[in-house]
Design a protein around this motif. Sequence first.
Motif, mmCIF file in Angstrom:
data_model
loop_
_atom_site.group_PDB
_atom_site.id
_atom_site.type_symbol
_atom_site.label_atom_id
_atom_site.label_comp_id
_atom_site.label_asym_id
_atom_site.label_seq_id
_atom_site.Cartn_x
_atom_site.Cartn_y
_atom_site.Cartn_z
ATOM 1 N N ILE A 207 41.423 51.617 12.086
ATOM 2 C CA ILE A 207 41.134 51.257 10.565
ATOM 3 C C ILE A 207 40.797 49.766 10.595
ATOM 4 N N TYR A 208 39.768 49.343 9.902
ATOM 5 C CA TYR A 208 39.467 48.089 9.842
ATOM 6 C C TYR A 208 39.470 47.709 8.496
ATOM 7 N N SER A 209 40.097 46.795 8.035
ATOM 8 C CA SER A 209 40.090 46.235 6.787
ATOM 9 C C SER A 209 39.013 45.202 6.382
ATOM 10 N N VAL A 210 38.190 45.525 5.214
ATOM 11 C CA VAL A 210 37.168 44.375 5.206
ATOM 12 C C VAL A 210 36.961 44.044 3.700
ATOM 13 N N GLY A 211 36.315 43.045 3.404
ATOM 14 C CA GLY A 211 35.939 42.563 2.113
ATOM 15 C C GLY A 211 35.045 43.213 1.239
ATOM 16 N N ASN A 212 34.435 42.449 0.145
ATOM 17 C CA ASN A 212 33.458 43.235 -0.795
ATOM 18 C C ASN A 212 32.071 43.090 -0.220
ATOM 19 N N HIS A 213 31.574 44.095 -0.696
ATOM 20 C CA HIS A 213 29.893 43.954 -0.660
ATOM 21 C C HIS A 213 29.451 44.180 0.805
ATOM 22 N N ILE A 214 30.129 44.933 1.693
ATOM 23 C CA ILE A 214 29.699 45.513 2.864
ATOM 24 C C ILE A 214 28.847 46.687 2.984
ATOM 25 N N GLN A 215 27.594 46.359 3.465
ATOM 26 C CA GLN A 215 26.657 47.394 3.521
ATOM 27 C C GLN A 215 26.275 47.910 4.890
ATOM 28 N N GLY A 216 26.885 47.369 5.975
ATOM 29 C CA GLY A 216 26.713 48.102 7.449
ATOM 30 C C GLY A 216 27.573 47.273 8.309
ATOM 31 N N PHE A 217 27.820 48.063 9.489
ATOM 32 C CA PHE A 217 28.958 47.839 10.536
ATOM 33 C C PHE A 217 28.196 48.257 11.787
ATOM 34 N N ALA A 218 28.478 47.466 12.779
ATOM 35 C CA ALA A 218 27.822 47.369 14.097
ATOM 36 C C ALA A 218 28.766 46.639 15.053
ATOM 37 N N ILE A 219 28.709 47.550 16.373
ATOM 38 C CA ILE A 219 29.513 46.672 17.589
ATOM 39 C C ILE A 219 28.566 46.538 18.722
ATOM 40 N N LEU A 220 28.795 45.296 19.116
ATOM 41 C CA LEU A 220 27.865 45.005 20.329
ATOM 42 C C LEU A 220 28.550 45.409 21.417
ATOM 43 N N GLN A 221 27.784 45.312 22.855
ATOM 44 C CA GLN A 221 28.148 45.727 24.140
ATOM 45 C C GLN A 221 29.436 44.872 24.389
ATOM 46 N N ASP A 222 29.726 43.762 24.000
ATOM 47 C CA ASP A 222 30.941 42.659 24.429
ATOM 48 C C ASP A 222 31.959 42.747 23.299
ATOM 49 N N GLY A 223 31.838 43.968 22.371
ATOM 50 C CA GLY A 223 32.906 44.200 21.451
ATOM 51 C C GLY A 223 32.904 43.310 20.170
ATOM 52 N N MET A 273 19.827 41.635 0.181
ATOM 53 C CA MET A 273 19.568 42.973 0.153
ATOM 54 C C MET A 273 19.512 43.585 1.585
ATOM 55 N N SER A 274 19.951 42.973 2.616
ATOM 56 C CA SER A 274 20.189 43.537 3.808
ATOM 57 C C SER A 274 20.962 45.117 3.927
ATOM 58 N N GLU A 275 20.763 45.883 4.337
ATOM 59 C CA GLU A 275 21.251 47.302 4.192
ATOM 60 C C GLU A 275 21.992 47.448 5.435
ATOM 61 N N ASP A 276 21.869 48.817 6.057
ATOM 62 C CA ASP A 276 22.624 49.244 7.180
ATOM 63 C C ASP A 276 22.309 48.763 8.616
ATOM 64 N N LEU A 277 22.990 48.909 9.434
ATOM 65 C CA LEU A 277 22.830 48.207 10.793
ATOM 66 C C LEU A 277 22.721 49.226 11.969
ATOM 67 N N ASP A 278 22.363 48.839 12.932
ATOM 68 C CA ASP A 278 22.320 49.656 14.123
ATOM 69 C C ASP A 278 22.080 48.608 15.268
ATOM 70 N N VAL A 279 22.203 49.001 16.609
ATOM 71 C CA VAL A 279 22.100 48.053 17.666
ATOM 72 C C VAL A 279 20.866 48.574 18.616
ATOM 73 N N TYR A 280 20.028 47.847 19.144
ATOM 74 C CA TYR A 280 18.751 48.172 19.964
ATOM 75 C C TYR A 280 18.574 47.163 20.882
ATOM 76 N N ASN A 281 18.864 47.727 22.179
ATOM 77 C CA ASN A 281 18.422 46.576 23.229
ATOM 78 C C ASN A 281 19.484 45.614 23.307
ATOM 79 N N ASN A 282 20.941 46.101 22.549
ATOM 80 C CA ASN A 282 21.939 45.100 22.643
ATOM 81 C C ASN A 282 21.721 44.131 21.684
ATOM 82 N N LYS A 283 20.647 44.214 20.670
ATOM 83 C CA LYS A 283 20.691 43.378 19.660
ATOM 84 C C LYS A 283 20.833 43.856 18.324
#
Length: 312
Positions: A207-223, A273-283
């Motif tokens: 479980i990760y505790s996060v602050g207000n107004h979070i719209q998306g989450f992602a993890i890169l290759q290096d963690g 108004m940035s929204e959901d996240l993903d990773v594409y070519n480690n970016k």
Amino acid sequence: MFTPKKSLTALKYFLFGLVIVFITIWCSVIVFGLIKYNNGFAIRTKITKNPGLNDGFVPQGLTWNYDNKCFYTTGYMKDGSASRIYKINPETNEEVFYVLKSNGQDFYGHTGGLQYTDGYFYLANEGVGLFFFPADSAVDKTIEIGEPIQVNNHSSFVFTKEDFAYVGEFNDSEKYICTNDFSYNGVNHKAIVSKYKKDDFSEPVAIYSVGNHIQGFAILQDGTIILSKSYRLNPSEFLVYKPDQQIMTGKYMQEVEVCFLGEPSEVLSLPPMSEDLDVYNNKLIYMSESASKKYIYGNLYFDRFIYSIDVN
């Protein structure tokens, strides 16, 4: 004497003045944005257009389908019709949409997050749960999403990596109120991101505790963990947490040790108004809802596209 001809002339000058004022304000906003978000503009790269904006679609979720090399977005419709998933091929810019059905009925959810993995989609819907369905299940431009899986938070967004799914919630302490309170070093959070095994949502493994107004989450290759933070007309912030800023607290919630995401290693600022996240070519990849017909103003900041950000 004030004649009709003079009245018409005065009206023309008045309307011309209004046009000049409007153009001045419009240009000022553009210049202000270019200056304010200059650093953010410099690190993002346009990939393809953000699909559906001309249809009244309000995009929320984003994912990269690495099997068919297309991007998919999900969201709701400005006119109140059933929610949709859009598919866009970045090579051709060809887009198609699919209307969402749940047990054969039109689905009208907010659809805040979307993630593709191994031939399936995960779709997060605020307060309802997490839907899981085959990516190739479209029939007559509709997709059946089935029944939601219940998780331990409000399921506002979703991300997958390897054998795990990360489901998180949005808290604003007003309309969207979360109750997963956790405090560390005097800082209190009310929202969490829960890590599950992709084939078992009975209990989280982290479980990760996060602050207000979070719209998306992602993890890169290096963690490195990145949170997308946005709210109303405030600037979007991408909160970057290198591994040494991911604090294992030694405290537990639901029998799982909590990782506290407090002070980020870096903050990247971009238009609202940035929204959901993903990773594409480690970016990192993201899109905004601000250029939709519901909000429009994002067109000033060139937010009609899906972008990548090289965080490293």
